[in-house]
Design a protein around this motif. Structure first.
Motif, mmCIF file in Angstrom:
data_model
loop_
_atom_site.group_PDB
_atom_site.id
_atom_site.type_symbol
_atom_site.label_atom_id
_atom_site.label_comp_id
_atom_site.label_asym_id
_atom_site.label_seq_id
_atom_site.Cartn_x
_atom_site.Cartn_y
_atom_site.Cartn_z
ATOM 1 N N ASN A 16 0.823 -1.200 0.000
ATOM 2 C CA ASN A 16 0.000 0.000 0.000
ATOM 3 C C ASN A 16 0.863 1.258 0.000
ATOM 4 O O ASN A 16 0.623 2.195 -0.765
ATOM 5 N N LEU A 20 1.170 3.963 -3.124
ATOM 6 C CA LEU A 20 0.868 5.382 -2.934
ATOM 7 C C LEU A 20 2.035 6.251 -3.399
ATOM 8 O O LEU A 20 1.840 7.266 -4.076
ATOM 9 N N TYR A 23 2.047 6.223 -7.137
ATOM 10 C CA TYR A 23 0.993 7.079 -7.684
ATOM 11 C C TYR A 23 1.421 8.543 -7.664
ATOM 12 O O TYR A 23 1.208 9.272 -8.628
ATOM 13 N N ILE A 24 2.026 8.970 -6.574
ATOM 14 C CA ILE A 24 2.471 10.362 -6.479
ATOM 15 C C ILE A 24 3.572 10.642 -7.501
ATOM 16 O O ILE A 24 3.556 11.665 -8.191
ATOM 17 N N LEU A 43 -6.081 11.680 -4.778
ATOM 18 C CA LEU A 43 -5.126 11.653 -3.669
ATOM 19 C C LEU A 43 -5.786 12.037 -2.351
ATOM 20 O O LEU A 43 -5.491 11.447 -1.307
ATOM 21 N N GLY A 47 -5.955 8.701 -0.942
ATOM 22 C CA GLY A 47 -4.612 8.700 -0.372
ATOM 23 C C GLY A 47 -4.600 8.935 1.124
ATOM 24 O O GLY A 47 -3.855 8.286 1.859
ATOM 25 N N SER A 50 -6.025 5.863 2.957
ATOM 26 C CA SER A 50 -5.051 4.794 2.801
ATOM 27 C C SER A 50 -3.856 5.010 3.716
ATOM 28 O O SER A 50 -3.369 4.066 4.360
ATOM 29 N N SER A 51 -3.381 6.247 3.793
ATOM 30 C CA SER A 51 -2.248 6.559 4.667
ATOM 31 C C SER A 51 -2.618 6.366 6.134
ATOM 32 O O SER A 51 -1.819 5.830 6.917
ATOM 33 N N TYR A 86 -6.990 -0.508 -2.039
ATOM 34 C CA TYR A 86 -6.403 0.818 -2.264
ATOM 35 C C TYR A 86 -5.153 0.704 -3.131
ATOM 36 O O TYR A 86 -4.919 1.522 -4.020
ATOM 37 N N PHE A 90 -4.528 2.510 -6.827
ATOM 38 C CA PHE A 90 -3.437 3.454 -7.085
ATOM 39 C C PHE A 90 -2.597 3.024 -8.286
ATOM 40 O O PHE A 90 -2.018 3.851 -8.970
#
Length: 92
Positions: A16, A20, A23-24, A43, A47, A50-51, A86, A90
């Motif tokens: 995960n 992420l 994705y960024i 995001l 995001g 997910s974070s 997630y 992403f």
């Protein structure tokens, strides 16, 4: 907690976080340009939860939390499934 569930949980957290980050990096073209509107919305709405879920899982693992019933294991498996979902969203 069985060791294999712990390993799956750790693997889902790592996947995960890496998805992420990917994705960024992908949406900013390795920080060569800014986020567009769609990437910003994705995001924010995916995001951040997910974070937070990853951070909560890391804290529970460090604390040594052990599920003590069927309901706890069910919630843990749902969290692992959500982390993987997630990650998939992403990456694609």
């Amino acid at each position: 907690m069985p060791l294999w569930i712990r390993y799956i949980w750790i693997f889902s957290i790592i996947v995960n976080i890496l998805s992420l980050v990917w994705y960024i990096l992908e949406s900013t073209t390795y920080f060569q340009r800014g986020l567009d509107l769609l990437s910003t919305v994705i995001l924010i709405f995916m995001g951040i939860p997910s974070s937070l879920l990853s951070l909560g899982s890391i804290l529970l693992l460090k604390k040594g939390w052990v599920p003590n019933g069927k309901m706890s294991y069910t919630v843990l498996l749902i969290v692992i499934l959500i982390l993987f979902l997630y990650s998939i969203s992403f990456l694609f």
